[in-house]
Design a protein around this motif. Structure first.
Motif, PDB file in Angstrom:
ATOM      1  N   GLU A 107       0.826  -1.210   0.000  1.00 22.77           N
ATOM      2  CA  GLU A 107       0.000   0.000   0.000  1.00 22.77           C
ATOM      3  C   GLU A 107       0.858   1.258   0.000  1.00 22.77           C
ATOM      4  OE1 GLU A 107      -3.974  -1.673   2.338  1.00 22.77           O
ATOM      5  OE2 GLU A 107      -2.262  -0.893   3.485  1.00 22.77           O
ATOM      6  N   ALA A 108       2.003   1.185   0.702  1.00 25.96           N
ATOM      7  CA  ALA A 108       2.908   2.334   0.729  1.00 25.96           C
ATOM      8  C   ALA A 108       3.551   2.552  -0.636  1.00 25.96           C
ATOM      9  CB  ALA A 108       3.990   2.123   1.784  1.00 25.96           C
ATOM     10  N   VAL A 109       3.835   1.466  -1.349  1.00 23.67           N
ATOM     11  CA  VAL A 109       4.483   1.574  -2.657  1.00 23.67           C
ATOM     12  C   VAL A 109       3.527   2.116  -3.709  1.00 23.67           C
ATOM     13  CG1 VAL A 109       5.527   0.268  -4.543  1.00 23.67           C
ATOM     14  CG2 VAL A 109       6.199  -0.200  -2.176  1.00 23.67           C
ATOM     15  N   PHE A 110       2.297   1.618  -3.726  1.00 20.76           N
ATOM     16  CA  PHE A 110       1.369   1.959  -4.801  1.00 20.76           C
ATOM     17  C   PHE A 110       0.294   2.967  -4.401  1.00 20.76           C
ATOM     18  CE2 PHE A 110       2.946  -2.308  -5.872  1.00 20.76           C
ATOM     19  CZ  PHE A 110       3.477  -2.050  -7.114  1.00 20.76           C
ATOM     20  N   GLY A 111       0.180   3.279  -3.107  1.00 22.47           N
ATOM     21  CA  GLY A 111      -0.859   4.193  -2.655  1.00 22.47           C
ATOM     22  C   GLY A 111      -2.150   3.458  -2.363  1.00 22.47           C
ATOM     23  N   VAL A 112      -2.997   4.081  -1.545  1.00 19.91           N
ATOM     24  CA  VAL A 112      -4.241   3.436  -1.142  1.00 19.91           C
ATOM     25  C   VAL A 112      -5.184   4.478  -0.552  1.00 19.91           C
ATOM     26  CG1 VAL A 112      -3.444   2.923   1.206  1.00 19.91           C
ATOM     27  CG2 VAL A 112      -5.172   1.449   0.143  1.00 19.91           C
ATOM     28  N   SER A 113      -6.485   4.201  -0.621  1.00 19.96           N
ATOM     29  CA  SER A 113      -7.487   5.039   0.049  1.00 19.96           C
ATOM     30  C   SER A 113      -7.887   4.348   1.350  1.00 19.96           C
ATOM     31  CB  SER A 113      -8.724   5.228  -0.832  1.00 19.96           C
ATOM     32  OG  SER A 113      -8.411   5.994  -1.970  1.00 19.96           O
TER      33      SER A 113
ATOM     34  N   PRO B  90      -0.650   8.653  -0.824  1.00 22.54           N
ATOM     35  CA  PRO B  90       0.038   8.625  -2.122  1.00 22.54           C
ATOM     36  C   PRO B  90       1.057   7.493  -2.197  1.00 22.54           C
ATOM     37  CG  PRO B  90       0.976  10.335  -0.731  1.00 22.54           C
ATOM     38  CD  PRO B  90      -0.198   9.762   0.031  1.00 22.54           C
ATOM     39  N   GLY B  91       1.235   6.947  -3.389  1.00 20.77           N
ATOM     40  CA  GLY B  91       2.243   5.920  -3.590  1.00 20.77           C
ATOM     41  C   GLY B  91       3.637   6.471  -3.344  1.00 20.77           C
ATOM     42  N   GLY B  92       4.469   5.692  -2.658  1.00 16.86           N
ATOM     43  CA  GLY B  92       5.838   6.109  -2.369  1.00 16.86           C
ATOM     44  C   GLY B  92       6.041   6.649  -0.969  1.00 16.86           C
TER      45      GLY B  92
END
Length: 372
Positions: A124-130, A214-216
């Motif tokens: 989730e940290a790499v690609f982002g998530v809601s 946000p991703g990243g």
């Protein structure tokens, strides 16, 4: 010594009323005793004295006519006897600083900020998530719309400033006016408080807030949601919500800035003869070609398979460290084959273990150096 009020304010004798006012505001802000201590009181008095004369059309005309001292004035003129017998000078600091701060300076009780933690996976940290988070915070009271009053007739004049919104303070021969701390310059107070919020204009309620991660994003970083904190009292601005990230460890992966590091198990036969293996990235499997004679510790780089920067176009890589897998649970026949294989390696007199020989060469050189 004669006083030159134009020089005191730093303006020309031909200065306009607006230029005199601007010069006074600048100097008053610089030398006001409330800001700089009592050590500037004498200078402040001098500045105020000059402004009281030059800002008054009639007094300025008489000052220009009779020179730089009051003693030159005719008996009975407004300057006779100087300022020693004056009743004091009254001016409004709100007027002095109004242009600099956009009008009357009132104190606003901005709502407090809130900080919460949010746990997410490495993927989730790499690609982002809601994510939806639930919390308890202050919201504007819907009964009084944030005013804190029971109704529009629930106000009375402030008892501290008598409804003026200002407090007069004596400083020697002159007085200053500042914003009333009790009513915050409004000039009125609440007589009958709203029963729902007890006059604060805000109530504690449960809230569900959607957070776009946000991703990243990395562990320990925070996302600021402006205006999502506690509501301020008496209809002032709300605070902000800070969501701090805690990224859970992902089995088999280590993050170093934008790169991901993993270990890949390579079968003994493929490490010796070469071949293709499947490598697990953070979200899928990809094929990786292993060259013949690959040793444990060899690093392979899969470009663009790491973490993308939150800001910018930088994307890290997936670094794959080889671990040669030793076969286990061998049958009797397989063990015999390995013994024959080992025997054949010794008989052809070729170095098949570059790392081992390198280590032995190092040991040998160490003892030779000890003897010399």
């Amino acid at each position: 010594m004669p006083k030159d009020y134009y020089q005191t304010l730093g303006v020309e004798r031909s200065a306009t009323d607006q230029e005199i006012k601007r010069a006074f505001r600048k100097l008053a802000h610089q030398y006001h005793p409330d800001k700089n201590g009592d050590g500037n009181e004498a200078k402040f008095k001098e500045i105020n004295e000059a402004y009281q004369i030059l800002s008054n059309k009639e007094k300025r005309q008489q000052y220009d006519q009779f020179g730089t001292t009051f003693e030159g004035g005719a008996q009975g003129s407004p300057f006779a006897g100087g300022f020693s017998g004056a009743q004091g000078f009254d001016f409004d600091l709100g007027d002095i600083f109004g242009d600099m701060f956009g009008g009357r300076r009132t104190r606003t009780n901005k709502g407090s900020d809130i900080e919460v933690d949010l746990e997410i996976s490495l993927k989730e940290a790499v690609f982002g998530v809601s994510k939806n988070i639930s919390l308890r915070k202050q919201n504007i009271c819907e009964v009084c719309s944030g005013s804190g009053a029971k109704d529009s007739s629930s106000y009375v004049n402030c008892s501290t400033c008598n409804g003026t919104g200002k407090i007069a303070t004596a400083l020697g021969p002159f007085r200053t006016q500042t914003v009333c701390h009790e009513c915050q310059g409004q000039g009125k107070q609440i007589k009958d408080k709203c029963g729902n919020c007890d006059g604060t204009g805000a109530v504690n309620e449960n809230a569900d807030i959607k957070v776009e991660v946000p991703g990243g994003i990395d562990n320990g970083q925070s996302i600021r949601l402006a205006g999502q904190g506690n509501s301020g009292t008496n209809s002032s601005l709300p605070g902000d919500l800070y969501v701090k990230m805690y990224v859970k460890d992902e089995a088999g992966f280590i993050r170093e800035e934008f790169d991901l590091i993993t270990e890949i198990e390579v079968p003994f036969s493929i490490s010796a003869l070469g071949g293709d293996i499947q490598v697990k990235t953070i979200d899928r499997k990809v094929k990786l070609k292993i060259p013949a004679e690959t040793q444990t510790g060899k690093m392979f780089r899969l470009r663009g398979k790491g973490v993308k920067s939150v800001r910018g176009s930088t994307t890290g890589d997936l670094m794959c460290r080889v671990v040669v897998e030793t076969p286990v649970n061998l049958t009797k026949q397989q063990k015999e084959l390995l013994k024959e294989f080992e025997k054949s390696l010794k008989e052809d007199k070729v170095n098949h273990s570059p790392k081992a020989s390198s280590w032995l060469d190092g040991v040998k050189k160490f003892f030779e150096d000890m003897k010399s």
